[in-house]
Scaffold this motif. Sequence first.
Motif, PDB file in Angstrom:
ATOM      1  N   ASP A   1       2.302  -0.088  -7.741  1.00  0.00           N
ATOM      2  CA  ASP A   1       3.728  -0.059  -6.888  1.00  0.00           C
ATOM      3  C   ASP A   1       4.105  -1.539  -7.037  1.00  0.00           C
ATOM      4  N   ASP A   2       4.676  -1.960  -8.018  1.00  0.00           N
ATOM      5  CA  ASP A   2       4.987  -3.235  -8.152  1.00  0.00           C
ATOM      6  C   ASP A   2       6.189  -3.927  -7.286  1.00  0.00           C
ATOM      7  N   LEU A   3       6.904  -3.049  -6.453  1.00  0.00           N
ATOM      8  CA  LEU A   3       7.968  -3.026  -5.817  1.00  0.00           C
ATOM      9  C   LEU A   3       7.596  -3.120  -4.343  1.00  0.00           C
ATOM     10  N   PHE A   4       6.271  -3.099  -4.226  1.00  0.00           N
ATOM     11  CA  PHE A   4       5.769  -2.504  -2.792  1.00  0.00           C
ATOM     12  C   PHE A   4       6.358  -3.612  -1.686  1.00  0.00           C
ATOM     13  N   ASP A   5       6.773  -3.435  -0.588  1.00  0.00           N
ATOM     14  CA  ASP A   5       7.303  -4.480   0.255  1.00  0.00           C
ATOM     15  C   ASP A   5       7.997  -3.717   1.740  1.00  0.00           C
ATOM     16  N   ASP A   6       7.044  -3.307   2.497  1.00  0.00           N
ATOM     17  CA  ASP A   6       7.258  -2.413   3.715  1.00  0.00           C
ATOM     18  C   ASP A   6       7.886  -3.442   4.796  1.00  0.00           C
ATOM     19  N   SER A   7       8.786  -2.837   5.474  1.00  0.00           N
ATOM     20  CA  SER A   7       9.291  -3.769   6.639  1.00  0.00           C
ATOM     21  C   SER A   7       9.528  -2.456   7.891  1.00  0.00           C
ATOM     22  N   PHE A   8       9.384  -3.218   9.228  1.00  0.00           N
ATOM     23  CA  PHE A   8       9.639  -2.092  10.190  1.00  0.00           C
ATOM     24  C   PHE A   8      10.421  -2.840  11.132  1.00  0.00           C
ATOM     25  N   SER A   9      11.357  -2.001  11.798  1.00  0.00           N
ATOM     26  CA  SER A   9      11.939  -2.528  12.968  1.00  0.00           C
ATOM     27  C   SER A   9      11.314  -2.386  14.508  1.00  0.00           C
TER      28      SER A   9
ATOM     29  N   VAL B   1      -1.583 -11.396 -16.187  1.00  0.00           N
ATOM     30  CA  VAL B   1      -0.209 -11.030 -16.788  1.00  0.00           C
ATOM     31  C   VAL B   1       0.149  -9.616 -17.151  1.00  0.00           C
ATOM     32  N   GLY B   2       1.191  -9.277 -17.151  1.00  0.00           N
ATOM     33  CA  GLY B   2       1.449  -7.802 -17.771  1.00  0.00           C
ATOM     34  C   GLY B   2       1.685  -6.831 -16.616  1.00  0.00           C
ATOM     35  N   VAL B   3       1.997  -5.558 -16.747  1.00  0.00           N
ATOM     36  CA  VAL B   3       2.136  -4.676 -15.852  1.00  0.00           C
ATOM     37  C   VAL B   3       1.283  -3.538 -16.114  1.00  0.00           C
ATOM     38  N   PRO B   4       0.906  -2.828 -15.074  1.00  0.00           N
ATOM     39  CA  PRO B   4       1.559  -3.217 -13.655  1.00  0.00           C
ATOM     40  C   PRO B   4       0.877  -4.255 -12.957  1.00  0.00           C
ATOM     41  N   LYS B   5       1.281  -5.045 -12.141  1.00  0.00           N
ATOM     42  CA  LYS B   5       0.983  -6.296 -11.397  1.00  0.00           C
ATOM     43  C   LYS B   5      -0.347  -5.747 -10.738  1.00  0.00           C
ATOM     44  N   LYS B   6      -1.225  -7.149 -10.918  1.00  0.00           N
ATOM     45  CA  LYS B   6      -2.425  -6.908 -10.214  1.00  0.00           C
ATOM     46  C   LYS B   6      -2.364  -7.967  -9.036  1.00  0.00           C
ATOM     47  N   VAL B   7      -2.075  -7.424  -7.757  1.00  0.00           N
ATOM     48  CA  VAL B   7      -1.900  -8.093  -6.636  1.00  0.00           C
ATOM     49  C   VAL B   7      -3.269  -8.648  -6.163  1.00  0.00           C
ATOM     50  N   THR B   8      -3.325  -9.916  -5.763  1.00  0.00           N
ATOM     51  CA  THR B   8      -4.312 -10.434  -5.179  1.00  0.00           C
ATOM     52  C   THR B   8      -4.141 -11.148  -3.968  1.00  0.00           C
ATOM     53  N   ALA B   9      -3.019 -10.908  -3.411  1.00  0.00           N
ATOM     54  CA  ALA B   9      -2.649 -11.297  -2.044  1.00  0.00           C
ATOM     55  C   ALA B   9      -1.472 -10.874  -1.610  1.00  0.00           C
ATOM     56  N   PHE B  10      -1.555 -10.519  -0.205  1.00  0.00           N
ATOM     57  CA  PHE B  10      -0.270 -10.018   0.417  1.00  0.00           C
ATOM     58  C   PHE B  10       0.057 -10.645   1.701  1.00  0.00           C
ATOM     59  N   GLU B  11       1.291 -10.697   1.946  1.00  0.00           N
ATOM     60  CA  GLU B  11       1.857 -11.431   2.947  1.00  0.00           C
ATOM     61  C   GLU B  11       2.126 -10.413   4.180  1.00  0.00           C
ATOM     62  N   VAL B  12       1.624 -10.748   5.351  1.00  0.00           N
ATOM     63  CA  VAL B  12       1.827 -10.085   6.476  1.00  0.00           C
ATOM     64  C   VAL B  12       2.784 -11.175   7.460  1.00  0.00           C
ATOM     65  N   TRP B  13       4.060 -10.321   7.982  1.00  0.00           N
ATOM     66  CA  TRP B  13       4.926 -11.215   8.638  1.00  0.00           C
ATOM     67  C   TRP B  13       5.348 -10.794  10.010  1.00  0.00           C
ATOM     68  N   LEU B  14       5.637 -11.566  10.991  1.00  0.00           N
ATOM     69  CA  LEU B  14       6.347 -11.132  12.066  1.00  0.00           C
ATOM     70  C   LEU B  14       7.318 -12.171  12.297  1.00  0.00           C
ATOM     71  N   PHE B  15       8.645 -11.265  12.917  1.00  0.00           N
ATOM     72  CA  PHE B  15       9.711 -11.885  13.205  1.00  0.00           C
ATOM     73  C   PHE B  15      10.185 -11.370  14.644  1.00  0.00           C
ATOM     74  N   ASP B  16      10.698 -12.593  15.396  1.00  0.00           N
ATOM     75  CA  ASP B  16      10.931 -12.352  16.932  1.00  0.00           C
ATOM     76  C   ASP B  16      12.201 -12.735  17.061  1.00  0.00           C
ATOM     77  N   LYS B  17      13.066 -11.917  17.635  1.00  0.00           N
ATOM     78  CA  LYS B  17      14.460 -12.348  17.909  1.00  0.00           C
ATOM     79  C   LYS B  17      14.593 -13.611  18.880  1.00  0.00           C
ATOM     80  N   ASN B  18      13.598 -13.792  19.536  1.00  0.00           N
ATOM     81  CA  ASN B  18      13.754 -14.980  20.630  1.00  0.00           C
ATOM     82  C   ASN B  18      12.759 -16.081  20.122  1.00  0.00           C
TER      83      ASN B  18
END
Length: 374
Positions: A246-254, A276-293
């Motif tokens: 899943d080379d376009l993996f990017d889950d976000s939630f409200s 290199v090459g496809v599919p991508k070999k993912v070695t790290a993910f970003e976990v993020w949190l956005f606060d409107k305040n």
Amino acid sequence: MDQNQMDQNQTDPTQPDPTQPDQTQPDQTQTNQSATGIVQEYARRPVVIGIIGIVVGLALGLIIGWGIWPVQWYDAAPSNLHPGYRDWWMRMSIISYGATADAATAKAEYDALGKFGADTLAGVKSSPGNIEPNLITQYAAAVSATAPVPAKTSAPGVTPTAAATTGGRSNLTTLLIVMCVVTLLVGAAIVVYFVLQGRKRTDISAPTTQMPLADETAPTEWASVPTGTSEQAPMVQFMASYKGGDDLFDDSFSIDSPSGEFLGECGVGISENIGVGVPKKVTAFEVWLFDKNDIQTVTKVLMSAHAFNDPTIRQKLEAKGEPFQANSGGQTILETATLRLVARVVDMAYGQGAMPESSYFDSLVLELAIWQKQ
């Protein structure tokens, strides 16, 4: 009065009475009132009007953008390529330099990557593959020592007049695209506004109920509840699932409060690949949190065991956020002004192949639980 005058004064039964409405003709007033009522009914539904506006705007945008003035892309620079293809470009340039020793050509190919040249070369150095590290060093010295190659003002065979005409068409196309995008954004904003207004009216008129959890199978007991929370269970929680390929993996939630108020967003996406090459070999993910305040988005980097213990990769990813190693059952906490997120690794598996052991993920299931600070 004679009989003839009396007959004239009597009403002819075969003639319509002028004092009575004409029953043989359709009631035009009633028809107009019905049409007006339908219009007023739809006018009280702004969401429908907004959706119609978006559909009409999208149709006009497609007709203009694809039919009347379609965009024509040509002469794209290597710097516009996907990062994987920029990596291939750099490798081919290094191999070509090793075969020809042409420093000027190597410099031109390196400069074609623009601001991505240094990062791409650094990536090749860290993962040389089948290229000799000594050749990479020689290439780096050659592109550093060679004077910059002057950029061409126009393509061969293209006159300044033709270039100016092409530029004018390009500007017109860009303007039309921008207008279409702005129209769509305005329409979407109107729809979102009325949807939120409708939700608020519903919340006021209906009794407040607690929203169900995003995933019914998620555990309800927590080994360590973050300090400062008034509830044992999280306000809301989500499950993000990644599978290799899943080379376009990017889950976000409200993130919404139990009353439906928007509080922020959170998510997980691909941060770094290895090899290199496809599919991508993912070695790290970003976990993020956005606060409107809050004024900034908090990010942490979930890394494989190989990436976490590799000083080069770890130092590179530390610029994106605090790193933590992925372990089954392990968790980390992200905090903003009013929100606290606990990210827990529910399940994970590493891929098997020619890459270093425990260097890339084959699967990952991450649980995101959110509390609202008091």
